[in-house]
Design a protein around this motif. Sequence first.
Motif, PDB file in Angstrom:
ATOM      1  N   TYR A  71      63.487  41.514   4.280  1.00  0.00           N
ATOM      2  CA  TYR A  71      62.965  42.276   5.415  1.00  0.00           C
ATOM      3  C   TYR A  71      63.886  43.444   5.773  1.00  0.00           C
ATOM      4  O   TYR A  71      63.428  44.542   6.096  1.00  0.00           O
ATOM      5  N   ASP A 105      56.881  39.904   8.510  1.00  0.00           N
ATOM      6  CA  ASP A 105      56.944  40.985   9.489  1.00  0.00           C
ATOM      7  C   ASP A 105      58.085  40.688  10.455  1.00  0.00           C
ATOM      8  O   ASP A 105      58.915  39.806  10.195  1.00  0.00           O
ATOM      9  N   GLU A 106      58.143  41.415  11.564  1.00  0.00           N
ATOM     10  CA  GLU A 106      59.265  41.259  12.486  1.00  0.00           C
ATOM     11  C   GLU A 106      59.365  39.822  13.028  1.00  0.00           C
ATOM     12  O   GLU A 106      60.467  39.293  13.210  1.00  0.00           O
ATOM     13  N   GLU A 140      62.947  50.985   2.643  1.00  0.00           N
ATOM     14  CA  GLU A 140      61.579  51.477   2.377  1.00  0.00           C
ATOM     15  C   GLU A 140      60.869  51.929   3.648  1.00  0.00           C
ATOM     16  O   GLU A 140      59.782  52.471   3.593  1.00  0.00           O
ATOM     17  N   ARG A 141      61.472  51.659   4.807  1.00  0.00           N
ATOM     18  CA  ARG A 141      60.886  52.028   6.106  1.00  0.00           C
ATOM     19  C   ARG A 141      59.483  51.472   6.304  1.00  0.00           C
ATOM     20  O   ARG A 141      58.577  52.152   6.770  1.00  0.00           O
ATOM     21  N   ARG A 142      59.301  50.216   5.907  1.00  0.00           N
ATOM     22  CA  ARG A 142      58.010  49.552   6.118  1.00  0.00           C
ATOM     23  C   ARG A 142      58.211  48.365   7.047  1.00  0.00           C
ATOM     24  O   ARG A 142      59.245  47.722   7.009  1.00  0.00           O
ATOM     25  N   GLY A 143      57.190  48.084   7.900  1.00  0.00           N
ATOM     26  CA  GLY A 143      57.311  46.999   8.880  1.00  0.00           C
ATOM     27  C   GLY A 143      56.813  45.664   8.366  1.00  0.00           C
ATOM     28  O   GLY A 143      57.042  44.639   8.991  1.00  0.00           O
ATOM     29  N   ALA A 144      56.113  45.658   7.240  1.00  0.00           N
ATOM     30  CA  ALA A 144      55.636  44.398   6.673  1.00  0.00           C
ATOM     31  C   ALA A 144      55.843  44.480   5.166  1.00  0.00           C
ATOM     32  O   ALA A 144      55.723  45.546   4.565  1.00  0.00           O
ATOM     33  N   VAL A 145      56.170  43.317   4.567  1.00  0.00           N
ATOM     34  CA  VAL A 145      56.510  43.325   3.141  1.00  0.00           C
ATOM     35  C   VAL A 145      56.173  41.960   2.550  1.00  0.00           C
ATOM     36  O   VAL A 145      56.067  40.975   3.275  1.00  0.00           O
ATOM     37  N   ALA A 181      63.146  46.098   3.318  1.00  0.00           N
ATOM     38  CA  ALA A 181      61.854  46.754   3.587  1.00  0.00           C
ATOM     39  C   ALA A 181      61.957  47.732   4.756  1.00  0.00           C
ATOM     40  O   ALA A 181      61.458  48.862   4.669  1.00  0.00           O
ATOM     41  N   THR A 182      62.597  47.313   5.831  1.00  0.00           N
ATOM     42  CA  THR A 182      62.600  48.175   7.021  1.00  0.00           C
ATOM     43  C   THR A 182      63.625  49.303   6.903  1.00  0.00           C
ATOM     44  O   THR A 182      63.356  50.429   7.301  1.00  0.00           O
ATOM     45  N   GLU A 183      64.796  48.989   6.332  1.00  0.00           N
ATOM     46  CA  GLU A 183      65.864  49.997   6.336  1.00  0.00           C
ATOM     47  C   GLU A 183      65.766  50.961   5.158  1.00  0.00           C
ATOM     48  O   GLU A 183      66.017  52.147   5.304  1.00  0.00           O
TER      49      GLU A 183
END
Length: 311
Positions: A266, A286-287, A273-278, A269-271
């Motif tokens: 996660y 997700d978060e 790829e800048r995506r909120g779900a993976v 993904a967030t840092e």
Amino acid sequence: MVASRSRRSVLAVPGSSPRFIAKARGLPVDAFFLDLEDAVAPAEKDAARVAVVDALNEGGWDGRLRTVRVNALDTPWTYRDVVAVVEGAGAALDCLVLPKVTGPDQVRWLDLLLTQIERATGLEPGRIGIEAQIEDARGVSRVDEIAAASPRLESLVFGPADFMASVNMRSLVVGEQPAGYDVGDAYHYVLMRILMAARANGLQAIDGPYLAVHDVDAFRRAARRSAALGFDGKWVLHPLQVDAANEVYAPDQDDYDHAERILEAYAHATEVERRGAVMLGAEMLDEASRKMALVIAEKGRAAGLQRSDPR
Ligand code: GLV
Ligand code: MG
């Protein structure tokens, strides 16, 4: 933020017994409390204070959380307990356990007294924490206010023995289900009240003792129930209960590895790829998945688990 100190196993040690204090030094518990309350006879209270101060100052507790249970505020002993223990061994003490807490004013009283002693003796302000035992109908009915009463609070602790007496529960085996109640867990309501109040205020929730100490399977069953709800640990009264508590309240290795993998995936993904779900394999993250994984990962890290899966 729930305090990250591990309290899977919290050993009760009668403060008046040099034999039990010596034994406690050899047990692999996360925390212990030297008891000045119900395990000490009224005539022994003065001697127990001296023994407890000596035991803390002598050390040998390597890394374990060092706490002392003082007497409840409906006795004449509490203020002397606090003054003697904190003046005598404050630098070797992590928390005080306050039993039979019936309202937030009692926690504030202890906070103020600790602050005075710290100022008078040059101890680091605010370092000594408070653990509040919830063990009667009054304490349960005000548990939310109690949990918010002081920044020193680190945990709420269920006291089943006093609680069972307080509500007239029909069992004499402390921590066991009362005969005749066969539709669920008789402690569910009070455990959940304590857990909600603790979590709403960033505190740990600790389950109380199980007194049939030779029946380890029964201890494990009781511990698994509160661990499944989210409790962080349980009191132990006997060496036989220690390994069971350490095991039941730590995440198992597979869950720990899985939680660390979720956090890694996660974060990437967030840092990056800048995506909120993976996706992690067939699992969508997700978060909310991150928060759940963090709870398990933090418990595992605090219990000393290491990653066992290949990375
Ligand atoms: C512990 O203090 C209990 O009353 O169970
Ligand atoms: Mg009690």
